[in-house]
Design a protein around this motif. Sequence first.
Motif, mmCIF file in Angstrom:
data_model
loop_
_atom_site.group_PDB
_atom_site.id
_atom_site.type_symbol
_atom_site.label_atom_id
_atom_site.label_comp_id
_atom_site.label_asym_id
_atom_site.label_seq_id
_atom_site.Cartn_x
_atom_site.Cartn_y
_atom_site.Cartn_z
ATOM 1 N N MET A 45 51.228 46.663 39.149
ATOM 2 C CA MET A 45 50.850 47.782 38.326
ATOM 3 C C MET A 45 50.665 49.216 38.922
ATOM 4 S SD MET A 45 50.304 46.920 34.900
ATOM 5 C CE MET A 45 50.284 45.384 34.045
ATOM 6 N N ASP A 46 51.144 50.477 38.399
ATOM 7 C CA ASP A 46 51.000 51.582 39.091
ATOM 8 C C ASP A 46 49.471 52.074 38.935
ATOM 9 O OD1 ASP A 46 51.483 53.834 40.205
ATOM 10 O OD2 ASP A 46 52.235 54.759 38.654
ATOM 11 N N TYR A 47 48.440 51.724 39.395
ATOM 12 C CA TYR A 47 47.023 52.062 39.121
ATOM 13 C C TYR A 47 47.081 53.383 39.743
ATOM 14 C CZ TYR A 47 45.997 47.328 37.681
ATOM 15 O OH TYR A 47 46.125 46.011 37.094
ATOM 16 N N GLN A 48 45.809 54.054 39.188
ATOM 17 C CA GLN A 48 45.504 55.527 40.055
ATOM 18 C C GLN A 48 43.902 55.450 40.283
ATOM 19 O OE1 GLN A 48 47.178 55.963 36.619
ATOM 20 N NE2 GLN A 48 49.086 55.808 37.923
ATOM 21 N N PHE A 49 43.410 54.493 39.875
ATOM 22 C CA PHE A 49 41.785 54.685 40.018
ATOM 23 C C PHE A 49 41.509 52.923 40.245
ATOM 24 C CE2 PHE A 49 37.501 55.117 37.916
ATOM 25 C CZ PHE A 49 36.861 55.698 39.291
ATOM 26 N N GLY A 56 35.828 45.979 31.051
ATOM 27 C CA GLY A 56 37.081 45.516 30.291
ATOM 28 C C GLY A 56 37.161 46.666 29.269
ATOM 29 N N ASN A 57 36.181 46.920 28.523
ATOM 30 C CA ASN A 57 36.455 47.867 27.374
ATOM 31 C C ASN A 57 36.749 49.297 27.790
ATOM 32 O OD1 ASN A 57 35.901 46.109 25.499
ATOM 33 N ND2 ASN A 57 33.486 46.535 25.388
ATOM 34 N N TYR A 58 36.056 49.685 28.934
ATOM 35 C CA TYR A 58 36.455 51.052 29.759
ATOM 36 C C TYR A 58 38.027 51.053 30.149
ATOM 37 C CZ TYR A 58 36.521 54.892 32.777
ATOM 38 O OH TYR A 58 36.705 56.121 33.203
ATOM 39 N N LEU A 59 38.427 50.056 30.637
ATOM 40 C CA LEU A 59 39.497 50.089 31.431
ATOM 41 C C LEU A 59 40.836 50.376 29.998
ATOM 42 C CD1 LEU A 59 40.004 47.205 33.893
ATOM 43 C CD2 LEU A 59 39.406 49.616 34.479
ATOM 44 N N ARG A 107 45.265 55.016 34.888
ATOM 45 C CA ARG A 107 45.435 53.573 34.798
ATOM 46 C C ARG A 107 44.381 53.159 35.924
ATOM 47 N NH1 ARG A 107 46.045 49.137 32.931
ATOM 48 N NH2 ARG A 107 47.762 48.085 33.610
ATOM 49 N N SER A 108 43.469 52.233 35.460
ATOM 50 C CA SER A 108 42.336 51.734 36.470
ATOM 51 C C SER A 108 42.150 50.287 36.425
ATOM 52 C CB SER A 108 41.003 52.439 35.718
ATOM 53 O OG SER A 108 41.088 53.563 35.674
ATOM 54 N N CYS A 109 41.796 49.874 37.681
ATOM 55 C CA CYS A 109 41.567 48.494 37.894
ATOM 56 C C CYS A 109 40.195 48.283 38.490
ATOM 57 C CB CYS A 109 42.585 47.730 38.850
ATOM 58 S SG CYS A 109 42.758 48.713 40.455
ATOM 59 N N VAL A 110 39.722 46.978 38.440
ATOM 60 C CA VAL A 110 38.248 46.578 39.109
ATOM 61 C C VAL A 110 38.534 45.837 40.152
ATOM 62 C CG1 VAL A 110 36.109 45.565 38.551
ATOM 63 C CG2 VAL A 110 36.991 46.863 36.870
ATOM 64 N N LEU A 111 37.920 46.094 41.176
ATOM 65 C CA LEU A 111 37.811 45.202 42.761
ATOM 66 C C LEU A 111 36.152 44.907 42.799
ATOM 67 C CD1 LEU A 111 38.918 44.057 45.047
ATOM 68 C CD2 LEU A 111 38.678 46.080 46.433
ATOM 69 N N PHE A 112 36.123 43.452 42.332
ATOM 70 C CA PHE A 112 34.838 42.723 42.846
ATOM 71 C C PHE A 112 34.679 42.759 44.279
ATOM 72 C CE2 PHE A 112 35.036 41.260 38.507
ATOM 73 C CZ PHE A 112 33.824 41.666 37.894
ATOM 74 N N VAL A 113 33.476 42.878 44.776
ATOM 75 C CA VAL A 113 33.372 42.659 46.179
ATOM 76 C C VAL A 113 32.166 41.570 46.517
ATOM 77 C CG1 VAL A 113 33.021 43.372 48.596
ATOM 78 C CG2 VAL A 113 34.406 44.725 47.074
ATOM 79 N N ASN A 114 32.310 40.390 46.699
ATOM 80 C CA ASN A 114 31.324 39.416 46.633
ATOM 81 C C ASN A 114 30.561 39.357 48.034
ATOM 82 O OD1 ASN A 114 29.520 37.207 45.997
ATOM 83 N ND2 ASN A 114 30.906 36.024 46.828
#
Length: 238
Positions: free
Chosen positions: A1-5, A26-29, A35-42
Amino acid sequence: MDYQFTIIVPLYNEEENLLRVEKELGNYLQKAPVRSCVLFVNDGSTDNSLQLVEEISARNKDFKFISFQENRGLSAAIKAGFDYAETPLIGYIDSDLQTDPEDFDLLLEHIGEYDLVTGLRANRKDSFKKNMSSLIANGIRRSFTHDGMDDTGCPLKVIKADYAKRIPMFKGLHRFLPAMILLQKGKIKQVPVRHYPRIAGKAKFHLLNRLVGPFVDCFAYLWMKSNYINYTVNRKNE
């Protein structure tokens, strides 16, 4: 995916909040301006957090995760997020969702002109003790850094990745992100954002580490400032 954020979500023992994080982010994306994605850091959670982020990431193509072998602290989690993000813009939000993902839009409005835009929690919904300790800690930090920021602890930020990846992080440096951008000759801005009470899970900071920790970290920042290497290349051969 061509994410920017990339939105970094550091977490430590936040199993009670993670399904809500999945829903809200999920709603925000779906309506984010880029174009955005989420990165969890556990951060080495000892509860069921890792299993939950694995499940969330498996059923949502825009959610990813990395997981530490052991607990290393918030600064390490943010640093790892900076290292693993592959987009030109990087955001940060806490997994307790005391700030609103939709307010990223308020910060993204200004990121073209600035290199870091941070939230300023308006009408904070924390206890009197927590608000006072944060007020004192911010005053101490501001007197050392002269960064002009009123609320560096606000867990809602947007940073240009080329600046974020040059920050030499150490434990506690998450409180000094605006100051570290200034050391790179970058531009910073704070924008009022909404704030909500924590409704699940437990806060990881208390009076001692809100006051003593930031005071000690100020001296580490001063050492880093005096030894910080910053350069600009203006010519090279092709």
